[in-house]
Design an enzyme around this catalytic site. Structure first.
Site, PDB file in Angstrom:
ATOM      1  N   ASP A   1      30.218 -34.434  -6.946  1.00 42.88           N
ATOM      2  CA  ASP A   1      29.920 -35.068  -5.678  1.00 42.88           C
ATOM      3  C   ASP A   1      28.549 -34.558  -5.226  1.00 42.88           C
ATOM      4  O   ASP A   1      28.115 -33.479  -5.649  1.00 42.88           O
ATOM      5  CB  ASP A   1      31.006 -34.697  -4.660  1.00 42.88           C
ATOM      6  CG  ASP A   1      30.683 -35.175  -3.272  1.00 42.88           C
ATOM      7  OD1 ASP A   1      30.505 -36.387  -3.087  1.00 42.88           O
ATOM      8  OD2 ASP A   1      30.596 -34.324  -2.366  1.00 42.88           O
TER       9      ASP A   1
ATOM     10  N   SER B   1      28.766 -40.322  -6.213  1.00 39.66           N
ATOM     11  CA  SER B   1      28.673 -40.123  -4.775  1.00 39.66           C
ATOM     12  C   SER B   1      28.897 -41.400  -3.983  1.00 39.66           C
ATOM     13  O   SER B   1      28.622 -42.505  -4.454  1.00 39.66           O
ATOM     14  CB  SER B   1      27.274 -39.568  -4.443  1.00 39.66           C
ATOM     15  OG  SER B   1      27.063 -39.481  -3.052  1.00 39.66           O
TER      16      SER B   1
END
Length: 225
Positions: A9, A121
Site C-alpha cells: 500500500d 493503492s
C-alpha cells in the site's frame, strides 16, 4: 510455492500521510496550524478512508484526489479553520509526501533477493507518480498499480486481482504489506500472505480475516521472504 512478489500500500505504508500537515504547520504563513495540525492530519486521513468505503458501497466511485480534498475540507472545518491559502498548501504538500526512512533500504534488500516490488493503492495514477518521484523510489519498483483501473476502492477483490493480472503470479506468491489493518485483513481474506505495519500500536480490526504478520515498521519485511 515460494514468494516472488512484494506489494505495498502507498499512503501510510510507504509514505507518511501526516507529513503534509506537519510541514505546513512549521511555515510562518500557516501558523494557525501550529496547535491543531495533529488533529487535522488524523481527521483528514480518517475521512479520506471513510469516503472511499462509502463510495465503494454506494457504487459512486471518484478518484482518490477528490476524496483527499473532501476529507481535508471536513478536517479543516472540524478544527475551525477557513483559510484558502492553507488548504491549497496542504494539498500541494500531499503530492510531495516523504517516504518513511527505512523504505529505500528495505526495497533495495527485496530487489537484491530477486523479489518483484510494486505499489497497489487507492491513489490515482497522477498522485502516485508524484509521490514516487518525490521520494525517488521509481528505480526500486517494478510497477505502480492504481484502483483507477477497476474503478472501485480497496478492499474490493477486483483491486487485489490487479496484482496477479500484472505479474502473472499466484496469490500464494504475493506478500502484501499495508499500514491499514483493514487492508491487510482484506488482502489476507483474498488469499495473499500479508503483513500489517502497525506503527501506532492499534488494536486489530474485527473482520473476516486477520493479517499473517504484525510489524512496528517496514525494516524486517525482507526477513519474511
Amino acid at each position: 510455492m515460494p514468494m516472488t512478489t512484494c506489494v505495498f500500500d502507498a499512503y501510510g505504508t510507504l509514505f507518511d500521510v501526516g507529513a503534509a500537515a506537519a510541514q505546513a504547520a512549521r511555515e510562518p504563513d500557516h501558523a494557525a496550524l501550529a496547535d491543531v495540525w495533529p488533529a487535522i492530519a488524523r481527521d483528514w486521513r480518517l475521512k479520506q478512508l471513510q469516503y472511499t468505503w462509502l463510495r465503494a458501497v454506494a457504487g459512486q466511485h471518484c478518484d482518490f484526489w477528490q476524496v483527499t480534498q473532501d476529507g481535508l475540507d471536513w478536517a479543516l472545518e472540524a478544527s475551525g479553520l477557513d483559510n484558502a491559502a492553507t488548504r491549497a498548501r496542504l494539498l500541494e504538500l500531499y503530492w510531495e509526501l516523504r517516504a518513511y526512512p527505512e523504505v529505500p533500504a528495505m526495497l533495495r534488500s527485496l530487489r537484491d533477493r530477486g523479489m518483484k516490488t510494486a505499489i497497489l493503492s487507492n491513489g490515482s495514477p497522477a498522485m502516485l507518480e508524484g509521490a514516487v518521484n518525490s521520494a525517488a523510489l521509481g528505480p526500486l519498483l517494478d510497477a505502480v498499480l492504481s484502483v483507477e483501473d477497476v474503478q472501485v476502492f480497496k478492499p474490493h477483490h477486483s483491486v487485489y486481482d490487479l496484482v496477479g493480472d500484472h505479474f502473472q503470479c499466484a496469490k500464494t506468491e504475493v506478500l502484501f504489506v499495508s499500514s491499514n489493518g483493514w487492508d491487510a485483513a482484506g488482502a489476507a481474506g483474498y488469499g495473499f500472505q500479508t503483513a500489517w505495519v502497525n506503527r501506532a500500536g492499534e488494536p486489530m480490526d474485527r473482520l473476516y480475516a486477520t493479517p499473517h504478520h504484525i510489524l512496528p515498521d517496514l525494516t524486517t519485511i525482507p526477513e519474511l521472504i
